[in-house]
Motif scaffolding. Structure first.
Motif, PDB file in Angstrom:
ATOM      1  N   MET B  20       0.842  -1.191   0.000  1.00  0.00           N
ATOM      2  CA  MET B  20       0.000   0.000   0.000  1.00  0.00           C
ATOM      3  C   MET B  20       0.880   1.244   0.000  1.00  0.00           C
ATOM      4  N   ARG B  21       0.594   2.142  -0.943  1.00  0.00           N
ATOM      5  CA  ARG B  21       1.287   3.423  -1.027  1.00  0.00           C
ATOM      6  C   ARG B  21       0.674   4.395  -0.017  1.00  0.00           C
ATOM      7  N   VAL B  22       1.511   5.094   0.725  1.00  0.00           N
ATOM      8  CA  VAL B  22       1.026   6.049   1.728  1.00  0.00           C
ATOM      9  C   VAL B  22       0.815   7.406   1.066  1.00  0.00           C
ATOM     10  N   ASP B  23      -0.429   7.863   1.091  1.00  0.00           N
ATOM     11  CA  ASP B  23      -0.782   9.096   0.412  1.00  0.00           C
ATOM     12  C   ASP B  23      -0.527  10.320   1.310  1.00  0.00           C
ATOM     13  N   ARG B  24       0.167  11.310   0.748  1.00  0.00           N
ATOM     14  CA  ARG B  24       0.528  12.505   1.520  1.00  0.00           C
ATOM     15  C   ARG B  24      -0.713  13.223   2.075  1.00  0.00           C
ATOM     16  N   GLU B  25      -1.705  13.422   1.239  1.00  0.00           N
ATOM     17  CA  GLU B  25      -2.900  14.142   1.694  1.00  0.00           C
ATOM     18  C   GLU B  25      -3.672  13.336   2.733  1.00  0.00           C
ATOM     19  N   ARG B  26      -3.677  12.002   2.571  1.00  0.00           N
ATOM     20  CA  ARG B  26      -4.408  11.166   3.540  1.00  0.00           C
ATOM     21  C   ARG B  26      -3.721  11.196   4.902  1.00  0.00           C
ATOM     22  N   ILE B  27      -2.372  11.320   4.926  1.00  0.00           N
ATOM     23  CA  ILE B  27      -1.673  11.501   6.212  1.00  0.00           C
ATOM     24  C   ILE B  27      -2.274  12.697   6.937  1.00  0.00           C
ATOM     25  N   LYS B  28      -2.476  13.791   6.191  1.00  0.00           N
ATOM     26  CA  LYS B  28      -2.948  15.030   6.818  1.00  0.00           C
ATOM     27  C   LYS B  28      -4.430  14.963   7.202  1.00  0.00           C
ATOM     28  N   THR B  29      -5.265  14.366   6.344  1.00  0.00           N
ATOM     29  CA  THR B  29      -6.696  14.336   6.668  1.00  0.00           C
ATOM     30  C   THR B  29      -6.970  13.331   7.795  1.00  0.00           C
ATOM     31  N   PHE B  30      -6.219  12.227   7.812  1.00  0.00           N
ATOM     32  CA  PHE B  30      -6.367  11.289   8.936  1.00  0.00           C
ATOM     33  C   PHE B  30      -5.991  11.989  10.232  1.00  0.00           C
ATOM     34  N   ALA B  31      -4.871  12.698  10.206  1.00  0.00           N
ATOM     35  CA  ALA B  31      -4.406  13.406  11.401  1.00  0.00           C
ATOM     36  C   ALA B  31      -5.397  14.482  11.819  1.00  0.00           C
ATOM     37  N   ALA B  32      -5.951  15.203  10.845  1.00  0.00           N
ATOM     38  CA  ALA B  32      -6.901  16.268  11.185  1.00  0.00           C
ATOM     39  C   ALA B  32      -8.101  15.697  11.937  1.00  0.00           C
ATOM     40  N   GLU B  33      -8.500  14.477  11.590  1.00  0.00           N
ATOM     41  CA  GLU B  33      -9.653  13.872  12.268  1.00  0.00           C
ATOM     42  C   GLU B  33      -9.276  13.211  13.595  1.00  0.00           C
ATOM     43  N   PHE B  34      -8.117  12.528  13.626  1.00  0.00           N
ATOM     44  CA  PHE B  34      -7.845  11.652  14.768  1.00  0.00           C
ATOM     45  C   PHE B  34      -6.592  11.997  15.581  1.00  0.00           C
ATOM     46  N   ASP B  35      -5.664  12.729  15.015  1.00  0.00           N
ATOM     47  CA  ASP B  35      -4.387  12.969  15.713  1.00  0.00           C
ATOM     48  C   ASP B  35      -3.812  14.312  15.260  1.00  0.00           C
ATOM     49  N   PRO B  36      -4.569  15.397  15.567  1.00  0.00           N
ATOM     50  CA  PRO B  36      -4.198  16.718  15.020  1.00  0.00           C
ATOM     51  C   PRO B  36      -3.001  17.329  15.744  1.00  0.00           C
ATOM     52  N   GLN B  37      -1.807  16.852  15.415  1.00  0.00           N
ATOM     53  CA  GLN B  37      -0.578  17.395  15.980  1.00  0.00           C
ATOM     54  C   GLN B  37       0.304  17.820  14.795  1.00  0.00           C
ATOM     55  N   PRO B  38       1.108  18.892  14.994  1.00  0.00           N
ATOM     56  CA  PRO B  38       1.812  19.540  13.865  1.00  0.00           C
ATOM     57  C   PRO B  38       2.627  18.574  13.007  1.00  0.00           C
ATOM     58  N   PHE B  39       3.303  17.587  13.647  1.00  0.00           N
ATOM     59  CA  PHE B  39       4.185  16.698  12.874  1.00  0.00           C
ATOM     60  C   PHE B  39       3.425  15.750  11.950  1.00  0.00           C
ATOM     61  N   HIS B  40       2.071  15.684  12.104  1.00  0.00           N
ATOM     62  CA  HIS B  40       1.273  14.852  11.198  1.00  0.00           C
ATOM     63  C   HIS B  40       0.437  15.688  10.223  1.00  0.00           C
ATOM     64  N   LEU B  41       0.495  17.008  10.388  1.00  0.00           N
ATOM     65  CA  LEU B  41      -0.441  17.878   9.661  1.00  0.00           C
ATOM     66  C   LEU B  41       0.211  18.765   8.615  1.00  0.00           C
ATOM     67  N   ASP B  42       1.485  19.085   8.821  1.00  0.00           N
ATOM     68  CA  ASP B  42       2.072  20.159   8.027  1.00  0.00           C
ATOM     69  C   ASP B  42       3.582  19.947   7.865  1.00  0.00           C
ATOM     70  N   GLU B  43       4.049  19.968   6.626  1.00  0.00           N
ATOM     71  CA  GLU B  43       5.459  19.712   6.335  1.00  0.00           C
ATOM     72  C   GLU B  43       6.386  20.665   7.081  1.00  0.00           C
ATOM     73  N   ASP B  44       6.076  21.968   7.025  1.00  0.00           N
ATOM     74  CA  ASP B  44       6.968  22.954   7.641  1.00  0.00           C
ATOM     75  C   ASP B  44       7.009  22.808   9.155  1.00  0.00           C
ATOM     76  N   ALA B  45       5.824  22.683   9.765  1.00  0.00           N
ATOM     77  CA  ALA B  45       5.760  22.551  11.224  1.00  0.00           C
ATOM     78  C   ALA B  45       6.478  21.276  11.677  1.00  0.00           C
ATOM     79  N   ALA B  46       6.452  20.239  10.818  1.00  0.00           N
ATOM     80  CA  ALA B  46       7.047  18.950  11.197  1.00  0.00           C
ATOM     81  C   ALA B  46       8.570  18.987  11.194  1.00  0.00           C
TER      82      ALA B  46
END
Lengths: 149, 149
Positions: B20-46
């Motif tokens: 399974m290929r890990v989708d960049r946008e899905r990393i962010k939308t999953f995090a926005a729903e379940f684990d909204p922390q900067p290192f999972h949401l935004d490249e620069d903040a991470a």
């Protein structure tokens, strides 16, 4: 909300989250993407399984638990940074319209030898439904920064 | 794919999933729903966190691992019914465009005393990225039906 460094944690402290309602349709769409098995996808198919009715995927429950933790009063400086956890148990099915809440208890606080700027926290997280029944429990191992000198 | 009852499992058997290929946008939308922390949401903040760049939530990795298991060659009769697991470790960050694959190894097979129609299986599931690096490992405890008499 107080952000806490390693020095601010002590064994026996407890923290509570807010509450989250479990959405029936989200049980099914989460399962369709990540855990497509009949007992998580369809009420009728679920009736004749060990669940006896539609139940959330355990991985959906862990994800909802994480959201409750992030929004709750347990606020380590630098975020909730788990590098893994010990034993996890799914104790009871999570049903549509359940209302989940998490209680976290600090079990262990210790400095990190290889990384003196940080320490390790062991925290038991128990997820309850609206009847006060524990549906999931696991002990997380977290990396927490020490207070800057 | 062969569906297996308890009697068909033996210690040391291994099973592989697809990829399974890990989708960049899905990393962010999953995090926005379940684990909204900067290192999972935004490249620069991470960039300035221990992850050193955008990384999938560990709970997203467990969920993707489950999907790989459900679609893979490990097929207990009645589905993959975990009641919990032992130690889980996130060993390396999961990055956008990583390609994940799971290997499962049977560690223990034993009948269930309270439920003679079923038995317990202990299975270690290791999730690898495209470089063969283990990113996550956990040992699941599963309920598997015995072959009908």
């Amino acid at each position: 909300m107080t952000v806490r460094y390693l020095e601010d944690f002590a064994v026996g402290q407890t923290f509570r989250s807010g509450r989250m309602r479990v959405d029936r349709e989200r049980i099914k769409t989460f399962a369709a993407e990540f855990d497509p098995q009949p007992f998580h996808l369809d009420e009728d198919a679920a009736k004749n399984t060990v669940f006896g009715g539609l139940a959330a995927s355990g991985w959906h429950t862990t994800a909802m638990t994480m959201r409750l933790l992030v929004d709750g009063e347990f606020k380590p400086a630098g975020g909730i940074l788990g590098f893994g956890f010990d034993e996890l148990r799914w104790l009871a099915p999570v049903r549509p319209e359940d209302e989940l809440q998490v209680e976290s208890e600090v079990l262990e606080v210790r400095p990190s030898k290889p990384r003196p700027s940080h320490g390790h926290l062991k925290v038991r997280n128990t997820t309850f439904n609206q009847d006060g029944e524990a549906v999931q429990v696991f002990t997380g191992n977290l990396l927490v920064p020490c207070r800057p000198k």
